[in-house]
Design a protein around this motif. Structure first.
Motif, mmCIF file in Angstrom:
data_model
loop_
_atom_site.group_PDB
_atom_site.id
_atom_site.type_symbol
_atom_site.label_atom_id
_atom_site.label_comp_id
_atom_site.label_asym_id
_atom_site.label_seq_id
_atom_site.Cartn_x
_atom_site.Cartn_y
_atom_site.Cartn_z
ATOM 1 N N LEU A 103 33.257 9.968 26.342
ATOM 2 C CA LEU A 103 31.976 10.651 26.177
ATOM 3 C C LEU A 103 31.220 10.135 24.948
ATOM 4 O O LEU A 103 30.024 9.877 25.014
ATOM 5 N N ASN A 106 29.619 6.735 25.185
ATOM 6 C CA ASN A 106 28.461 6.723 26.090
ATOM 7 C C ASN A 106 27.547 7.904 25.779
ATOM 8 O O ASN A 106 27.117 8.633 26.667
ATOM 9 N N ARG A 107 27.304 8.084 24.500
ATOM 10 C CA ARG A 107 26.512 9.195 23.975
ATOM 11 C C ARG A 107 25.247 9.429 24.783
ATOM 12 O O ARG A 107 24.489 8.500 25.028
ATOM 13 N N GLU A 109 24.927 10.108 27.902
ATOM 14 C CA GLU A 109 25.098 9.910 29.342
ATOM 15 C C GLU A 109 25.906 11.062 29.912
ATOM 16 O O GLU A 109 26.949 11.428 29.376
ATOM 17 N N VAL A 110 25.428 11.628 31.005
ATOM 18 C CA VAL A 110 26.102 12.752 31.643
ATOM 19 C C VAL A 110 27.157 12.228 32.609
ATOM 20 O O VAL A 110 26.880 11.356 33.430
ATOM 21 N N LYS A 162 28.349 15.817 28.572
ATOM 22 C CA LYS A 162 27.875 14.652 27.829
ATOM 23 C C LYS A 162 28.165 14.881 26.347
ATOM 24 O O LYS A 162 28.333 16.016 25.889
#
Length: 167
Positions: A103, A106-107, A109-110, A162
């Motif tokens: 998570l 990929n800050r 990004e849901v 996220k």
């Protein structure tokens, strides 16, 4: 739009070829030894997943002295698999670390629960929403200053989770 994450399967034939190539002709890269060690762990069944990322910021291929991801009072160090809040180490299980790292890396990004499963667990899996929810709840208890009002791992209702990109 640039993809933040892409899943690629690696069979033993390709892993062995990459390992052999790195052993025979190691490139002039600070990361070659890490990749070689990861491939050896995969081939020796000491690891089930190998996560690769581009060094540096904004996808530039540049060396970085610090491997940490920093957000507010939280720092995540993938090479040592350590997580610190306010400088104090937080003890996480391997799966908790893998979820947090996925998570945080990929800050903003849901991820759906299924995407988290596919990224963190190998092979076939039994998708149970409550399983991921339980991991997220335990992770929040460990890393969040107030788990009932999370700052780091945010729930996107009806979709998934996220990592807060505003920190």
């Amino acid at each position: 739009m640039k993809k933040n994450i892409h899943f690629i399967s690696l069979d033993s034939i390709l892993a062995e070829w990459l390992r052999d190539r790195l052993e025979q002709e190691p490139p002039q890269s600070a990361y070659a030894k890490g990749l070689l060690a990861g491939l050896r762990e995969l081939l020796n069944d000491e690891a089930s997943t190998l996560v690769l990322g581009v060094a540096g910021s904004r996808g530039n291929l540049s060396d970085t002295a610090d491997d940490g991801i920093y957000a507010g009072e939280l720092s995540i160090h993938p090479k040592s698999r350590k997580v610190l809040r306010q400088g104090r180490e937080i003890s996480l299980t391997p799966k908790e670390f893998d979820i947090l790292y996925l998570l945080a890396q990929n800050r903003g990004e849901v991820f759906t629960k299924e995407q988290i499963y596919r990224a963190v667990w190998d092979g076939d899996f039994l998708l149970a929403d409550s399983n991921i929810m339980a991991f997220i709840r335990k992770l929040r208890k460990k890393i969040e200053p107030n788990p009932d009002a999370p700052e780091y791992i945010l729930t996107i209702w009806g979709i998934g989770y996220k990592f807060n990109d505003q920190l």
